[in-house]
Design a protein around this motif. Structure first.
Motif, PDB file in Angstrom:
ATOM      1  N   GLU A 120     -17.721  10.942  36.232  1.00 38.51           N
ATOM      2  CA  GLU A 120     -16.393  11.233  35.687  1.00 38.51           C
ATOM      3  C   GLU A 120     -16.409  10.947  34.196  1.00 38.51           C
ATOM      4  O   GLU A 120     -16.916   9.909  33.758  1.00 38.51           O
ATOM      5  N   LEU A 121     -15.853  11.880  33.431  1.00 42.20           N
ATOM      6  CA  LEU A 121     -15.900  11.760  31.979  1.00 42.20           C
ATOM      7  C   LEU A 121     -14.517  11.996  31.377  1.00 42.20           C
ATOM      8  O   LEU A 121     -13.783  12.894  31.819  1.00 42.20           O
ATOM      9  N   PHE A 122     -14.196  11.199  30.379  1.00 42.53           N
ATOM     10  CA  PHE A 122     -12.950  11.385  29.641  1.00 42.53           C
ATOM     11  C   PHE A 122     -13.278  12.098  28.340  1.00 42.53           C
ATOM     12  O   PHE A 122     -14.137  11.651  27.565  1.00 42.53           O
ATOM     13  N   LEU A 123     -12.605  13.207  28.097  1.00 40.84           N
ATOM     14  CA  LEU A 123     -12.846  14.031  26.915  1.00 40.84           C
ATOM     15  C   LEU A 123     -11.667  13.864  25.956  1.00 40.84           C
ATOM     16  O   LEU A 123     -10.530  14.186  26.300  1.00 40.84           O
ATOM     17  N   GLU A 124     -11.957  13.378  24.776  1.00 47.51           N
ATOM     18  CA  GLU A 124     -10.908  13.095  23.799  1.00 47.51           C
ATOM     19  C   GLU A 124     -11.134  13.916  22.533  1.00 47.51           C
ATOM     20  O   GLU A 124     -11.962  13.565  21.684  1.00 47.51           O
ATOM     21  N   PRO A 125     -10.409  15.021  22.373  1.00 43.54           N
ATOM     22  CA  PRO A 125     -10.577  15.830  21.160  1.00 43.54           C
ATOM     23  C   PRO A 125      -9.992  15.120  19.950  1.00 43.54           C
ATOM     24  O   PRO A 125      -8.905  14.544  20.010  1.00 43.54           O
ATOM     25  N   VAL A 126     -10.727  15.131  18.874  1.00 46.26           N
ATOM     26  CA  VAL A 126     -10.271  14.525  17.618  1.00 46.26           C
ATOM     27  C   VAL A 126     -10.265  15.636  16.573  1.00 46.26           C
ATOM     28  O   VAL A 126     -11.323  16.127  16.171  1.00 46.26           O
ATOM     29  N   ARG A 127      -9.088  16.041  16.171  1.00 54.17           N
ATOM     30  CA  ARG A 127      -8.972  17.136  15.215  1.00 54.17           C
ATOM     31  C   ARG A 127      -8.401  16.624  13.894  1.00 54.17           C
ATOM     32  O   ARG A 127      -7.575  15.725  13.880  1.00 54.17           O
ATOM     33  N   ARG A 128      -8.882  17.207  12.830  1.00 56.93           N
ATOM     34  CA  ARG A 128      -8.395  16.784  11.518  1.00 56.93           C
ATOM     35  C   ARG A 128      -6.899  17.054  11.395  1.00 56.93           C
ATOM     36  O   ARG A 128      -6.357  17.934  12.054  1.00 56.93           O
ATOM     37  N   ALA A 129      -6.264  16.288  10.546  1.00 58.02           N
ATOM     38  CA  ALA A 129      -4.842  16.503  10.302  1.00 58.02           C
ATOM     39  C   ALA A 129      -4.643  17.861   9.642  1.00 58.02           C
ATOM     40  O   ALA A 129      -5.491  18.298   8.849  1.00 58.02           O
ATOM     41  N   PRO A 130      -3.573  18.564   9.975  1.00 58.76           N
ATOM     42  CA  PRO A 130      -3.322  19.842   9.300  1.00 58.76           C
ATOM     43  C   PRO A 130      -3.153  19.613   7.808  1.00 58.76           C
ATOM     44  O   PRO A 130      -2.550  18.615   7.377  1.00 58.76           O
ATOM     45  N   ARG A 131      -3.697  20.521   7.023  1.00 60.78           N
ATOM     46  CA  ARG A 131      -3.590  20.387   5.576  1.00 60.78           C
ATOM     47  C   ARG A 131      -2.368  21.145   5.060  1.00 60.78           C
ATOM     48  O   ARG A 131      -2.074  22.251   5.523  1.00 60.78           O
ATOM     49  N   LEU A 132      -1.707  20.532   4.127  1.00 64.24           N
ATOM     50  CA  LEU A 132      -0.573  21.156   3.450  1.00 64.24           C
ATOM     51  C   LEU A 132      -0.947  21.268   1.988  1.00 64.24           C
ATOM     52  O   LEU A 132      -1.112  20.261   1.303  1.00 64.24           O
ATOM     53  N   VAL A 133      -1.099  22.498   1.529  1.00 65.13           N
ATOM     54  CA  VAL A 133      -1.436  22.741   0.124  1.00 65.13           C
ATOM     55  C   VAL A 133      -0.149  23.064  -0.623  1.00 65.13           C
ATOM     56  O   VAL A 133       0.582  23.982  -0.242  1.00 65.13           O
ATOM     57  N   VAL A 134       0.126  22.303  -1.643  1.00 63.76           N
ATOM     58  CA  VAL A 134       1.319  22.518  -2.457  1.00 63.76           C
ATOM     59  C   VAL A 134       0.861  23.015  -3.822  1.00 63.76           C
ATOM     60  O   VAL A 134       0.193  22.282  -4.570  1.00 63.76           O
ATOM     61  N   ALA A 135       1.189  24.257  -4.130  1.00 64.89           N
ATOM     62  CA  ALA A 135       0.788  24.853  -5.404  1.00 64.89           C
ATOM     63  C   ALA A 135       1.899  24.649  -6.421  1.00 64.89           C
ATOM     64  O   ALA A 135       3.035  25.067  -6.204  1.00 64.89           O
ATOM     65  N   GLY A 136       1.552  23.994  -7.528  1.00 64.95           N
ATOM     66  CA  GLY A 136       2.532  23.743  -8.561  1.00 64.95           C
ATOM     67  C   GLY A 136       2.803  22.262  -8.730  1.00 64.95           C
ATOM     68  O   GLY A 136       2.392  21.437  -7.899  1.00 64.95           O
ATOM     69  N   ALA A 137       3.494  21.925  -9.818  1.00 63.13           N
ATOM     70  CA  ALA A 137       3.798  20.525 -10.108  1.00 63.13           C
ATOM     71  C   ALA A 137       5.274  20.350 -10.466  1.00 63.13           C
ATOM     72  O   ALA A 137       5.629  19.440 -11.197  1.00 63.13           O
ATOM     73  N   SER A 138       6.106  21.223  -9.933  1.00 63.69           N
ATOM     74  CA  SER A 138       7.541  21.145 -10.171  1.00 63.69           C
ATOM     75  C   SER A 138       8.136  19.952  -9.425  1.00 63.69           C
ATOM     76  O   SER A 138       7.479  19.361  -8.561  1.00 63.69           O
ATOM     77  N   PRO A 139       9.384  19.585  -9.725  1.00 61.19           N
ATOM     78  CA  PRO A 139      10.032  18.502  -8.956  1.00 61.19           C
ATOM     79  C   PRO A 139      10.068  18.790  -7.456  1.00 61.19           C
ATOM     80  O   PRO A 139       9.903  17.880  -6.637  1.00 61.19           O
ATOM     81  N   ILE A 140      10.265  20.061  -7.083  1.00 59.24           N
ATOM     82  CA  ILE A 140      10.260  20.407  -5.660  1.00 59.24           C
ATOM     83  C   ILE A 140       8.862  20.225  -5.080  1.00 59.24           C
ATOM     84  O   ILE A 140       8.698  19.716  -3.968  1.00 59.24           O
ATOM     85  N   ALA A 141       7.835  20.620  -5.843  1.00 60.30           N
ATOM     86  CA  ALA A 141       6.453  20.438  -5.376  1.00 60.30           C
ATOM     87  C   ALA A 141       6.168  18.964  -5.128  1.00 60.30           C
ATOM     88  O   ALA A 141       5.585  18.587  -4.106  1.00 60.30           O
ATOM     89  N   ALA A 142       6.587  18.101  -6.050  1.00 57.88           N
ATOM     90  CA  ALA A 142       6.353  16.662  -5.893  1.00 57.88           C
ATOM     91  C   ALA A 142       7.069  16.123  -4.660  1.00 57.88           C
ATOM     92  O   ALA A 142       6.526  15.278  -3.935  1.00 57.88           O
ATOM     93  N   ALA A 143       8.279  16.621  -4.393  1.00 59.92           N
ATOM     94  CA  ALA A 143       9.024  16.167  -3.211  1.00 59.92           C
ATOM     95  C   ALA A 143       8.353  16.644  -1.928  1.00 59.92           C
ATOM     96  O   ALA A 143       8.296  15.907  -0.930  1.00 59.92           O
TER      97      ALA A 143
END
Length: 274
Positions: A110-133
């Motif tokens: 009997e085996l336990f299978l535990e998938p480990v996936r990277r966190a989803p990436r969020l790419v924010v383009a720009g450096a505006s106040p909204i981008a920083a938030a």
């Protein structure tokens, strides 16, 4: 700790640090004669490579297939590998998923299978106040946030996990789990939007008025295929009457969550009826 187990855990650490997906396999119980014992571990990488030892070839084949399936669905599972003459269904009487083995030893694992996936990436383009938030709130929601901005603007995005110089997103090798939000607000808008739409990100949104978004997409019609243009969320965000940068960021992250959860629900429904 045995050398083999230590090597497996070391590999798990390296894969996690590199943002690579893998499935950790642990033997939880054995019965009768088996070469692997409880506590043995292995890792199945996304390409199907199995590192470690959880049994002979009769066991590893079933383990590899089940691990890749668990990794694809992102859900852990418990499986039981037993002699093929004892397997008459896909699920055992106690509800555990069954796999057949042709090993002459006749043992059960009997085996336990535990998938480990990277966190989803969020790419924010720009450096505006909204981008920083968006960067700040995105990190709070568990995203790995990459800020894509001109070098002169990097100091405006201190909360990002990583900073990309400029708007070329190709080195990130984005996939359907990832999202890109263009919040340049007047600084290289067209360049950033084109890069976002030509990526493989599952969600692409842009901060701006409907008129601005329509103008930019029309200007990109000769560079970006129609199906890519059609997937743009613009203006990005749910209509919650947002005014302040933090409120706008919240509306965008809420839309992103909705898209991701609805997509997961559709995928699960297709799997159930497939």
């Amino acid at each position: 700790m045995g050398t083999a187990r230590s090597d497996v855990l070391d590999l798990a650490g390296r894969l996690a640090a590199g943002g690579e997906d893998y499935c950790l396999v642990t033997v939880v119980r054995t019965a009768d004669a088996t070469s692997a014992k409880a506590g043995a571990k292995a890792i199945v990488s996304r390409d199907g490579t199995l590192t470690g030892f959880v049994g002979g070839g009769c066991v590893t084949g079933a383990t590899r297939r089940a691990a890749l399936d668990a990794l694809a669905h992102g859900a852990p599972r418990l499986i039981r590998v037993r002699p093929k003459d004892q397997v008459v269904a896909t699920v055992d009487v106690d509800g555990i998923e069954l796999h057949a083995s042709s090993c002459p030893s006749g043992g059960t694992v009997e085996l336990f299978l535990e998938p480990v996936r990277r966190a989803p990436r969020l790419v924010v383009a720009g450096a505006s106040p909204i981008a920083a938030a968006i960067v700040t709130i995105g990190r709070a929601l568990g995203h790995h946030v990459v800020a894509a901005a001109l070098a002169e603007d990097h100091d405006r995005l201190p909360a990002a996990d990583a900073v990309l110089d400029g708007f070329d997103l190709a080195p990130l090798a984005l996939d359907g789990r990832d999202a890109v939000v263009v919040a340049t607000q007047g600084k290289r808008d067209r360049e950033a939007l084109a890069a976002a739409l030509l990526s493989e990100a599952g969600y692409v949104g842009m901060v701006g008025s409907r008129r601005k978004v329509a103008t930019l997409t029309a200007q990109l019609a000769d560079r970006v295929p129609p199906d890519r243009l059609a997937r743009l969320h613009g203006p990005a965000g749910l209509d919650i009457g947002a005014i302040e940068p933090e409120e706008i960021a919240l509306s965008i992250l809420a839309e992103l969550v909705r898209e991701r959860r609805q997509g997961a629900s559709v995928s699960m429904a297709q799997t159930a009826t497939g």
